[in-house]
Design an enzyme around this catalytic site. Structure first.
Site, PDB file in Angstrom:
ATOM      1  N   GLU A 327       0.847  -1.191   0.000  1.00 45.46           N
ATOM      2  CA  GLU A 327       0.000   0.000   0.000  1.00 45.46           C
ATOM      3  C   GLU A 327       0.883   1.241   0.000  1.00 45.46           C
ATOM      4  O   GLU A 327       1.763   1.380   0.855  1.00 45.46           O
ATOM      5  CB  GLU A 327      -0.895   0.046   1.242  1.00 45.46           C
ATOM      6  CG  GLU A 327      -2.104  -0.840   1.209  1.00 45.46           C
ATOM      7  CD  GLU A 327      -3.069  -0.547   2.360  1.00 45.46           C
ATOM      8  OE1 GLU A 327      -4.236  -0.903   2.235  1.00 45.46           O
ATOM      9  OE2 GLU A 327      -2.632   0.020   3.390  1.00 45.46           O
ATOM     10  N   CYS A 328       0.673   2.146  -0.919  1.00 45.33           N
ATOM     11  CA  CYS A 328       1.357   3.430  -0.984  1.00 45.33           C
ATOM     12  C   CYS A 328       2.877   3.249  -0.887  1.00 45.33           C
ATOM     13  O   CYS A 328       3.501   2.803  -1.844  1.00 45.33           O
ATOM     14  CB  CYS A 328       0.817   4.363   0.097  1.00 45.33           C
ATOM     15  SG  CYS A 328       1.189   6.111  -0.221  1.00 45.33           S
ATOM     16  N   GLY A 329       3.494   3.571   0.248  1.00 43.07           N
ATOM     17  CA  GLY A 329       4.928   3.376   0.369  1.00 43.07           C
ATOM     18  C   GLY A 329       5.344   1.936   0.139  1.00 43.07           C
ATOM     19  O   GLY A 329       6.394   1.666  -0.455  1.00 43.07           O
ATOM     20  N   THR A 427      -1.162  -0.844  -4.489  1.00 49.79           N
ATOM     21  CA  THR A 427      -2.042   0.302  -4.700  1.00 49.79           C
ATOM     22  C   THR A 427      -1.436   1.518  -4.030  1.00 49.79           C
ATOM     23  O   THR A 427      -0.650   1.406  -3.088  1.00 49.79           O
ATOM     24  CB  THR A 427      -3.441   0.086  -4.090  1.00 49.79           C
ATOM     25  OG1 THR A 427      -3.336   0.127  -2.651  1.00 49.79           O
ATOM     26  CG2 THR A 427      -4.044  -1.235  -4.505  1.00 49.79           C
TER      27      THR A 427
END
Length: 436
Positions: A327-329, A427
């Site tokens: 997720e993200c990072g 994502t």
């Protein structure tokens, strides 16, 4: 029976978090059981709440969550003496299009739970006008009740008297006034406050905040303004599907952004969670059946992550036979490379073709709805997931098959579709809830 109160403001930066932490610690020091919540999608503030109260805090969100889910989350306050829910942005600020229950505004939670609102008002640069602003907030929406205000950043005794007098004339209760020179601010960086777990001195900062607030705010009056409240006696489940039975979760200073209610839901569904530290060059538990890399600050540790060959090799080996999700990072680390703020390019794990840059910064912020293009971690294709995106990194390349069709809260398609390749998925948005 607990007493509930929402702490909000006309805008961000007025001092909501500091006041929430100070009140929570001050009441705890009096021997009261204090339960905090965070209205809206913030994965940093709950950690500070826990440091102030000694009890886990969770997010409650009217855009992403249904009424049953919120009821289940707030039930943890059943044994508390006082519930303090910290708002986000301004009291009525949310998105233009309603989500599951509302727009994500703090006022939605205040009305839903019937918790009165304690406003913290930054009065620097104004005097009587502050009373006009509060009067407008008080009268803006039926069903949202104002308990009173705490004035923040007051310049002098004369300044305080001018503001307090105008508030009194308008029928607004003033619980106290915090002086402008009070040094009770918390360190911050580009995504908000520096996480509590990164601050060895966080306990002292909260204690000092509590001391200042105790000196300048009528704690008894604030407590009496809270509304008596009882959570549902038989709360439902959180209705969140765990991604696996045995979950290896990356947790350290580079991977710290994770909504507490997600972990609670996974464990409540019977999942087992083991943690590992990529920054310590550790790989996921070999007995896990799925690996999850949450968001955080990989852009601040990109060189170290790139140099940790044992972590990178272990994650690639894991992904040969089992799912890995970022997720993200965490998504950025699963990619091929990450360019840091100084322009240095660092190789990442290379499970996905994603390449990102923190040198080319642009704010990406807002709620997201993702409709999966393929099955992902026990979610079937076409499943709808609700989440939130908040980062400054930009995409240099995103060549893999898209994970989902991703839209913002208004329904507009966004470019950050996520990616999938083999067993790896990722994502840019943080999952909050599932559409049912």
């Amino acid at each position: 029976m607990a007493a509930g109160l929402i702490i909000s403001a006309p805008a961000s930066g007025a001092g909501k978090t500091t006041l929430t932490l100070a009140l929570a610690r001050a009441y705890r020091d009096r021997g009261l059981r204090v339960q905090c919540f965070k209205s809206g999608p913030d994965y940093i503030d709950p950690g500070f709440h826990a440091a102030a109260t000694g009890r886990a805090s969770v997010n409650i969100d009217s855009w992403a969550m249904d009424r049953e889910m919120i009821a289940r989350l707030v039930s943890r306050g059943a044994d508390a003496d006082i519930v303090l829910a910290e708002g986000s942005m301004g009291l009525f600020d949310g998105v233009a299009v309603r989500g599951v229950l509302g727009t994500g505004a703090t006022a939605d939670i205040a009305e839903m739970m019937d918790w009165p609102v304690l406003l913290v008002i930054d009065v620097s640069g104004q005097a009587q006008t502050a009373a006009a602003i509060v009067t407008g907030l008080r009268n803006f929406r039926k069903g949202v009740r104002l308990a009173g205000v705490v004035l923040n950043r007051v310049g002098s005794a004369r300044h305080k008297d001018l503001v307090r007098g105008a508030m009194t004339d308008a029928g607004i209760v003033v619980f106290g006034a915090l002086p402008r020179h009070a040094q009770i601010s918390l360190p911050s960086r580009h995504l908000g406050l520096v996480p509590a777990e990164e601050q060895a001195e966080v306990g002292g900062l909260i204690a000092e905040s509590a001391r200042v607030v105790t000196e300048h705010v009528d704690l008894d009056a604030v407590l009496q303004s809270a509304s008596a409240w009882s959570p549902p006696s038989t709360p439902c489940s959180l209705k969140i599907t765990p991604p696996g039975q045995r979950i290896a979760l990356a947790r350290d200073a580079a991977f710290s952004f994770f909504y507490p209610h997600m972990l609670e839901a996974w464990r409540a569904a019977g999942a087992e969670i083991s943690t590992f530290s990529p920054l310590a060059d550790e790989g996921p538990d070999a007995n896990a059946d799925i690996c999850w890399l949450p968001g955080g600050y990989p852009e601040l540790h990109a060189g170290r992550i790139s140099a940790n060959m044992r972590f990178r090799a272990a994650l690639r080996a894991f992904a040969e036979t089992r799912p890995v999700h970022g997720e993200c990072g965490g998504y950025m680390v699963l990619g091929t490379a990450l360019t840091d703020a100084e322009g240095a390019r660092h190789e990442m794990v290379n499970l996905l073709g994603l390449e990102t840059s923190f040198a080319k910064r642009r704010l990406h912020l807002g709620y997201r709805i993702a409709e999966l293009a393929a099955p992902m971690l026990r979610h079937p294709a076409s499943a709808r997931l609700r989440g939130h995106e908040f980062h400054y990194s930009t995409i240099v390349a995103q060549p893999d098959a898209p994970l989902a069709i991703v839209r913002d809260a208004a329904g507009a398609i966004v470019a950050e579709t996520g990616s999938r390749r083999g067993q790896a998925t990722g994502t840019f948005f943080h999952l909050i809830a599932e559409d049912r």
